[in-house]
Design an enzyme around this catalytic site. Structure first.
Site, PDB file in Angstrom:
ATOM      1  N   LYS A  49       0.861  -1.184   0.000  1.00  0.00           N
ATOM      2  CA  LYS A  49       0.000   0.000   0.000  1.00  0.00           C
ATOM      3  C   LYS A  49       0.894   1.230   0.000  1.00  0.00           C
ATOM      4  CE  LYS A  49      -3.505   2.462   2.648  1.00  0.00           C
ATOM      5  NZ  LYS A  49      -4.512   2.392   3.712  1.00  0.00           N
ATOM      6  N   LYS A  98      -2.124  -1.617  -3.790  1.00  0.00           N
ATOM      7  CA  LYS A  98      -3.001  -0.453  -3.745  1.00  0.00           C
ATOM      8  C   LYS A  98      -2.181   0.828  -3.795  1.00  0.00           C
ATOM      9  CE  LYS A  98      -5.832   1.888  -0.331  1.00  0.00           C
ATOM     10  NZ  LYS A  98      -6.315   1.906   1.021  1.00  0.00           N
TER      11      LYS A  98
HETATM   12  N1  LIG Z   1      -6.350   3.040   6.056  1.00  0.00           N
HETATM   13  C1  LIG Z   1      -7.565   3.518   5.585  1.00  0.00           C
HETATM   14  C2  LIG Z   1      -7.819   3.289   4.156  1.00  0.00           C
HETATM   15  N2  LIG Z   1      -8.346   2.132   3.724  1.00  0.00           N
HETATM   16  C3  LIG Z   1      -8.564   2.287   2.345  1.00  0.00           C
HETATM   17  C4  LIG Z   1      -8.127   3.545   1.962  1.00  0.00           C
HETATM   18  C5  LIG Z   1      -8.192   4.141   0.590  1.00  0.00           C
HETATM   19  C6  LIG Z   1      -9.306   3.662  -0.269  1.00  0.00           C
HETATM   20  C7  LIG Z   1      -9.658   4.570  -1.389  1.00  0.00           C
HETATM   21  O1  LIG Z   1      -9.022   5.634  -1.605  1.00  0.00           O
HETATM   22  O2  LIG Z   1     -10.604   4.229  -2.110  1.00  0.00           O
HETATM   23  C8  LIG Z   1      -7.627   4.173   3.091  1.00  0.00           C
HETATM   24  C9  LIG Z   1      -7.111   5.559   3.070  1.00  0.00           C
HETATM   25  C10 LIG Z   1      -5.776   5.857   3.580  1.00  0.00           C
HETATM   26  O3  LIG Z   1      -4.953   4.980   3.856  1.00  0.00           O
HETATM   27  O4  LIG Z   1      -5.526   7.047   3.729  1.00  0.00           O
HETATM   28 ZN   LIG Z   2      -5.898   3.824   8.143  1.00  0.00          ZN
END
Ligand SMILES: NCc1[nH]cc(CCC(=O)O)c1CC(=O)O
Ligand SMILES: [Zn+2]
Ligand SMILES: [Zn+2]
Length: 349
Positions: free
Chosen positions: A220, A273
């Site tokens: 991520k 992601k």
């Molecule tokens: N940890 C929270 C989380 N879980 C999924 C997303 C992003 C999903 C999306 O943008 O559709 C996020 C945002 C982040 O890490 O700031």
């Molecule tokens: Zn988070």
């Protein structure tokens, strides 16, 4: 043309729609799509999220009406995100997790207690969905940023750095509580080191080892593409950024290490992601973990960007949506989390 060498000709192999359909290694199917949905703590809410075209925050009382038609069209899985809005904000206390008693639902307390409160939106939603749609597969995002007053994905030390051990302990506890409520899959998105092992251990010890899937947001990245989601979930950090736990966009090597680590710690599904700007990482994951299902998350900003481009006349929405997910599948993804899921159920019908 008569002089062209036989090895130059490719077009004969894809001049017909049927021969074109044989050119992908895998065709798109409805079960490849997992739908992210936002559950808020006003039970009757149905609030359009301005930055995420067509997406809503739902209250638990609206879920049956909202999901029913999608399930009829072939929706097979969802991933739930809790959005507690009716919470009093408190200033962040700094503590070890075991020192803090559970507070009642409604208090945002730096500990993130609304995440797995019995009366909180996620636990309630799991129960409603299980009761009404017995064949729908329920994944739950596990993170603390939607629930902590500072909006970071873990607990913090006084200097603002991540306090890893209590964060991981708490994330494992939330995961086990989602499993107890009936989730089929828990999906930690926090990026704390060691959480996959801790969650797996927690699930096994609580008797869910063979019953609940552990999907790791392994690679991520710290992306600009989460903006609409943070709007939707109210999870923007109140200070600083997530660069100390989410991966730098340049970090191919770290991503590969994180994927291998999570495989070793017991992840059942690996995720990359965002998706489209990180196709090389998806391809790496497919090669590093060839025997695991491979998920990718077409995140909120990707979805908003595809809509914005279509509105600007750059391309046709449906064609671009197909091209984007076909690219992910080509790179090696077997499962795609996307806000386009309802559209694909329609388009693939
Ligand atoms: N940890 C929270 C989380 N879980 C999924 C997303 C992003 C999903 C999306 O943008 O559709 C996020 C945002 C982040 O890490 O700031
Ligand atoms: Zn988070
Ligand atoms: Zn930092």
């Amino acid at each position: 043309m008569a002089s062209m060498d036989i090895s130059s000709i490719l077009q004969g192999g894809y001049q017909h729609p049927v021969s074109r359909s044989w050119q992908g290694r895998r065709a798109l199917t409805k079960s490849m799509f997992m739908y992210p949905i936002f559950i808020t703590d006003d039970p009757n809410a149905s609030v359009l999220i301005p930055s995420l075209p067509g997406q809503h925050r739902w209250g638990v009382n609206k879920l049956v009406e909202f999901l029913g038609p999608l399930v009829k069209k072939g929706l097979s899985s969802v991933i739930l995100f809790g959005v507690p809005l009716n919470c009093v904000k408190a200033s962040p206390p700094y503590f070890a997790v075991t020192d803090i008693p559970l507070t009642s639902y409604g208090l945002q307390d730096g500990r993130g207690s609304p995440a797995d409160d019995e009366n909180g939106p996620v636990i309630q939603a799991i129960k409603v969905i299980r009761a009404n749609f017995p064949n729908l597969y329920i994944a739950c995002d596990v993170c603390l940023c939607e629930y902590t007053d500072h909006g970071h994905c873990g607990y913090l030390n006084e200097d603002g750095t991540i306090h890893t051990e209590p964060s991981v302990q708490r994330i494992a506890q939330v995961s086990v509580n989602y499993a107890k409520a009936g989730a089929h899959c828990v999906a930690p998105s926090d990026m704390m080191d060691g959480r996959i092992k801790a969650i797996k251990r927690g699930l096994i010890d609580a008797g869910f080892g063979n019953k609940v899937t552990l999907m790791s947001y392994s690679a991520k990245f710290a992306s600009s593409l989460y903006g609409p989601f943070r709007d939707a979930a109210g999870s923007a950090p109140s200070f600083g950024d997530r660069k100390c736990y989410q991966l730098p966009p340049t970090a191919k090597g770290l991503a590969r290490r994180a994927i291998l680590r999570d495989v070793g710690e017991g992840a059942d599904i690996i995720m990359v992601k965002p998706a489209l700007p990180y196709l090389d990482i998806i391809a790496d994951a497919a090669q590093l973990a060839p025997d695991h299902p491979l998920a990718c998350y077409q995140v909120s900003g990707e979805f908003a960007m595809i809509h914005a481009g279509a509105n600007a006349g750059v391309y046709e929405l449906k064609t671009m949506a197909f091209e984007s997910v076909e690219s992910m599948v080509r790179a090696g993804a077997t499962l795609i989390l996307t806000y386009f899921t309802p559209d694909f159920l329609e388009w693939l019908s």
